[in-house]
Design an enzyme around this catalytic site. Structure first.
Site, PDB file in Angstrom:
ATOM      1  CB  SER A 163      -0.960   0.001   1.194  1.00 38.66           C
ATOM      2  OG  SER A 163      -0.265   0.054   2.419  1.00 38.66           O
ATOM      3  CG  ASN A 164       3.515   2.881   3.021  1.00 28.90           C
ATOM      4  OD1 ASN A 164       3.056   4.017   3.071  1.00 28.90           O
ATOM      5  ND2 ASN A 164       3.630   2.116   4.096  1.00 28.90           N
ATOM      6  CG  MET A 222       7.282  -7.525   6.710  1.00 27.58           C
ATOM      7  SD  MET A 222       7.311  -6.090   7.811  1.00 27.58           S
ATOM      8  CE  MET A 222       7.101  -6.915   9.390  1.00 27.58           C
ATOM      9  NE  ARG A 223      14.834 -11.824   4.702  1.00 27.02           N
ATOM     10  CZ  ARG A 223      15.222 -13.030   5.099  1.00 27.02           C
ATOM     11  NH1 ARG A 223      14.346 -13.875   5.611  1.00 27.02           N
ATOM     12  NH2 ARG A 223      16.482 -13.393   5.012  1.00 27.02           N
ATOM     13  CG  HIS A 258       9.220   1.331  12.840  1.00 21.55           C
ATOM     14  ND1 HIS A 258       9.253  -0.047  12.787  1.00 21.55           N
ATOM     15  CD2 HIS A 258       8.961   1.638  14.135  1.00 21.55           C
ATOM     16  CE1 HIS A 258       9.017  -0.546  13.987  1.00 21.55           C
ATOM     17  NE2 HIS A 258       8.834   0.459  14.825  1.00 21.55           N
ATOM     18  CG  LEU A 279      15.073  -3.996  13.956  1.00 23.23           C
ATOM     19  CD1 LEU A 279      14.874  -4.256  12.476  1.00 23.23           C
ATOM     20  CD2 LEU A 279      14.607  -5.189  14.787  1.00 23.23           C
ATOM     21  CG  ASP A 280      12.635  -0.812  13.308  1.00 24.08           C
ATOM     22  OD1 ASP A 280      12.631  -0.752  12.074  1.00 24.08           O
ATOM     23  OD2 ASP A 280      12.001  -1.677  13.942  1.00 24.08           O
ATOM     24  CD  GLN A 289      -2.053   0.478   5.583  1.00 24.07           C
ATOM     25  OE1 GLN A 289      -3.262   0.316   5.422  1.00 24.07           O
ATOM     26  NE2 GLN A 289      -1.180  -0.507   5.465  1.00 24.07           N
ATOM     27  CD  GLN A 321      -2.236  11.028   9.055  1.00 19.95           C
ATOM     28  OE1 GLN A 321      -1.590  11.819   8.361  1.00 19.95           O
ATOM     29  NE2 GLN A 321      -3.536  11.183   9.291  1.00 19.95           N
TER      30      GLN A 321
END
Length: 222
Positions: free
Chosen positions: A17-18, A94-95, A113, A148-149, A175, A177
């Protein structure tokens, strides 16, 4: 002479969707870049259909076909580099990436994120925000580093958490936003307004040459 458009490779794992939000901006000539390829680590996902429908090269590199994370990342890196991208965009990819992979694209790879980083790194962010009693939740676009993030934030959008919010309702608000904010960050990069800078041992995001705060640039929710 017009400046060549920035070349963008988008990595996905699901519905995309993004990715669609970026495609919509590109088709509306609101993006100073061109998505040259979309790569998924999972076969037959909606995001690949979205890319194909938009005339963008769409391919799958299934991580299950590789012996380990390092082997997959090496193959993925080789495939991405065939497209000579200026920017790699993680749009629901998603890795967990290996340090060698993130180092290779340092300063030219961004991720979105679903939390107001540095809060709630990792998974299940909507439930965790509710459980923590947070007044606000949201999303962050950040440069990707080996942590990570944990890479320097670029932009955030916040939404209020209402008393009757569930993880599902909160996810929908966030989502909505994300689809607004992610193309903005991509456009900033394509325009050359955004870059990663190393200061001593740390990295910081620069916007128009000025350091951004730890939470990035806060923009108003739409």
């Amino acid at each position: 002479m017009n400046k060549p458009k920035a070349r963008i490779v988008v990595l996905i794992s699901g519905s995309g969707s993004n990715l669609q939000a970026m495609i919509d901006c590109q088709q509306a000539n609101a993006l100073s870049g061109e998505i040259v390829a979309v790569i998924s680590n999972r076969p037959a996902v909606k995001g690949l259909e979205r890319a194909d429908a938009a005339g963008i090269e769409a391919l799958c590199l299934d991580h299950k076909g590789f012996a380990d994370r390092e082997a997959f990342d090496q193959a993925l890196q080789a495939k991405i580099d065939e497209y000579q991208p200026d920017l790699v965009v993680l749009a629901g990819f998603m890795r967990i990436l290996t340090p060698a992979f993130t180092e290779h694209y340092l300063g030219r790879m961004i991720n979105i994120h679903p939390s107001l980083l540095p809060k709630h790194q990792g998974l299940n962010t909507h439930q965790r925000a509710i459980d923590a009693g947070d007044a606000q939740h949201g999303a962050t676009v950040h440069f990707v580093t080996a942590e990570l993030d944990g890479g320097p934030a670029i932009v955030q959008v916040a939404v209020d958490i209402e008393a009757d919010d569930t993880p599902e309702s909160l996810a929908k608000k966030v989502q909505y936003q994300e689809h607004y904010m992610f193309p903005i960050a991509v456009q900033w990069f394509c325009e050359g307004r955004l870059r990663l800078h190393k200061e001593n041992k740390n990295h910081v995001s620069l916007f128009d040459g000025e350091p951004l705060p730890i939470s990035g640039r806060l923009i108003k929710a739409r």
